[in-house]
Design an enzyme around this catalytic site. Structure first.
Site, PDB file in Angstrom:
ATOM      1  N   SER A 179       8.716   2.089  25.175  1.00  0.00           N
ATOM      2  CA  SER A 179       9.746   0.684  25.176  1.00  0.00           C
ATOM      3  C   SER A 179       9.188  -0.472  25.883  1.00  0.00           C
ATOM      4  O   SER A 179       8.085  -0.844  25.799  1.00  0.00           O
ATOM      5  CB  SER A 179      11.385   1.134  25.254  1.00  0.00           C
ATOM      6  OG  SER A 179      11.839   0.096  25.027  1.00  0.00           O
ATOM      7  N   GLU A 288      14.097   1.163  17.299  1.00  0.00           N
ATOM      8  CA  GLU A 288      12.971   1.976  16.816  1.00  0.00           C
ATOM      9  C   GLU A 288      12.212   0.962  15.577  1.00  0.00           C
ATOM     10  O   GLU A 288      11.175   0.780  15.384  1.00  0.00           O
ATOM     11  CB  GLU A 288      13.006   3.249  16.437  1.00  0.00           C
ATOM     12  CG  GLU A 288      11.561   4.129  16.217  1.00  0.00           C
ATOM     13  CD  GLU A 288      11.071   4.031  17.484  1.00  0.00           C
ATOM     14  OE1 GLU A 288       9.464   4.466  17.276  1.00  0.00           O
ATOM     15  OE2 GLU A 288      11.284   4.115  18.692  1.00  0.00           O
ATOM     16  N   HIS A 319      14.518   5.777  18.913  1.00  0.00           N
ATOM     17  CA  HIS A 319      14.134   5.230  19.946  1.00  0.00           C
ATOM     18  C   HIS A 319      15.021   6.192  21.150  1.00  0.00           C
ATOM     19  O   HIS A 319      15.779   5.700  21.611  1.00  0.00           O
ATOM     20  CB  HIS A 319      14.783   3.872  20.316  1.00  0.00           C
ATOM     21  CG  HIS A 319      13.905   3.060  21.080  1.00  0.00           C
ATOM     22  ND1 HIS A 319      12.578   2.465  20.598  1.00  0.00           N
ATOM     23  CD2 HIS A 319      14.262   2.176  22.261  1.00  0.00           C
ATOM     24  CE1 HIS A 319      12.186   1.719  21.380  1.00  0.00           C
ATOM     25  NE2 HIS A 319      12.909   1.554  22.764  1.00  0.00           N
TER      26      HIS A 319
END
Length: 342
Positions: A179, A288, A319
């Site tokens: 991330s 995501e 994610h």
């Protein structure tokens, strides 16, 4: 019949030994013994070299926490030393909600176990919430931050200098992040090619100058510690553009890279339980999907430039840490090969 004390008297034909003669004999024997002791290492083989760096508190392959001086104050860095004493290192960067007690790679994943038998030191800095691991323009104006983030300086100057004292190379490193840490990993490698030989981005935001991205990051940073994105870099300033992988892509040429993102379809690591679990999963799907949009834009830019990378773009994956653990395992052979640690 022997008389007590007769030994001090000279026997027939002997020469009296004076105190001075006895002293000379004593010192001559002492010097002979000392010379023999000094000669023993040469007879046994080469002398053992004295350590040139601080001793680990744990053995090779062990886990240790270091407090590293920096312009931001002491920074905790968690390390797992190379299994066979090698000088290579892999820096593992955290996400937007990085904590101040542990780097999440140490407890959210099996990263330590993945590299337990490898000749590479894992370097896991602690802290840096919402920092993007860059040097900020000023302290955050929205949460009373006392000092200015200087994470790039820490990761590329202060920390390598400190670890060099423990036998870790300043030039044989890889960097990986998820991330926020994904785009940061590419930025660190792009601008410090002498330090990093490989970079991995898992679900990174690789086109932060795309329409709407700055405001999305603003909202995320306010939610993660009430940090102000404007204190990091002014809108569309050279400092902001310097952080965007889409912009600095030409500087990644000939750098081995592993780039991954998923399409946001819930998979084997998603098990929502109750309303909170469902909310978190929906949020992970959205994050995501945004990462995938950024990644596809970045891939198009790389293709345009004729720059290669190892891409992993599975359909399933949100994610969340389970998928980043899997991606790290998939990237591991490339990382070890780039560092000569396999």
């Amino acid at each position: 019949m022997a008389v007590q004390g007769a030994s001090s008297c000279p026997r027939h034909g002997s020469v009296p030994i004076t105190k001075r003669a006895r002293a000379k004999r004593f010192w001559r024997r002492t010097l002979v013994v000392a010379a023999a002791v000094l000669a023993l290492p040469a007879l046994a083989g080469p002398a053992l070299a004295m350590p040139t760096h601080p001793l680990h508190r744990t053995p090779e392959g062990g886990f240790e926490e270091l407090m590293v001086p920096s312009s931001m104050g002491p920074i905790k860095v968690q390390v797992q030393w190379a299994r066979h004493g090698g000088n290579a290192a892999l820096y593992l960067l955290d996400g937007l909600r990085a904590r101040n007690d542990f780097n999440a790679w140490t407890f959210e994943t099996n990263a330590l176990r993945q590299f337990a038998e490898d000749n590479v030191t894992l370097v896991m800095p602690v802290g840096g919430q919402s920092s993007f691991y860059t040097d900020w323009s000023a302290p955050s104006s929205s949460n009373g931050q006392k000092s200015t983030y200087k994470w790039e300086t820490f990761l590329t100057e202060e920390l390598p200098a400190f670890l060099e004292g423990y036998g870790v190379s300043r030039t044989n490193n890889a960097v990986a992040g998820l991330s926020m840490g994904g785009s940061a990993a590419l930025a660190l490698a792009a601008y410090h090619r002498d330090q990093f030989k490989h970079a991995s981005s898992f679900s990174g935001y690789l086109n932060i100058s795309a329409p709407g991205m700055r405001e999305a990051i603003r909202v995320a940073m306010l939610d993660a510690g009430r940090f102000n994105v404007d204190s990091m870099a002014l809108p569309w300033s050279p400092q902001w553009l310097r952080m965007d992988p889409f912009v600095f892509a030409p500087q990644l040429r000939n750098l081995p890279m592993y780039i991954s993102a998923s399409w946001g379809v819930p998979g084997p690591h998603d098990h929502p339980d109750g309303a909170t679990g469902m909310f978190n999963t929906v949020n992970a799907v959205a994050l995501e999907a945004l990462s995938m949009m950024n990644t596809m834009s970045f891939i198009g830019r790389m293709d345009q430039l004729g720059i290669d990378a190892h891409y992993s773009l599975p359909v399933e994956g949100t994610h969340s840490w389970g998928y980043w653990q899997d991606q790290l395992a998939d990237a591991r052979p490339d990382i070890l090969a780039a560092l000569g640690a396999n």
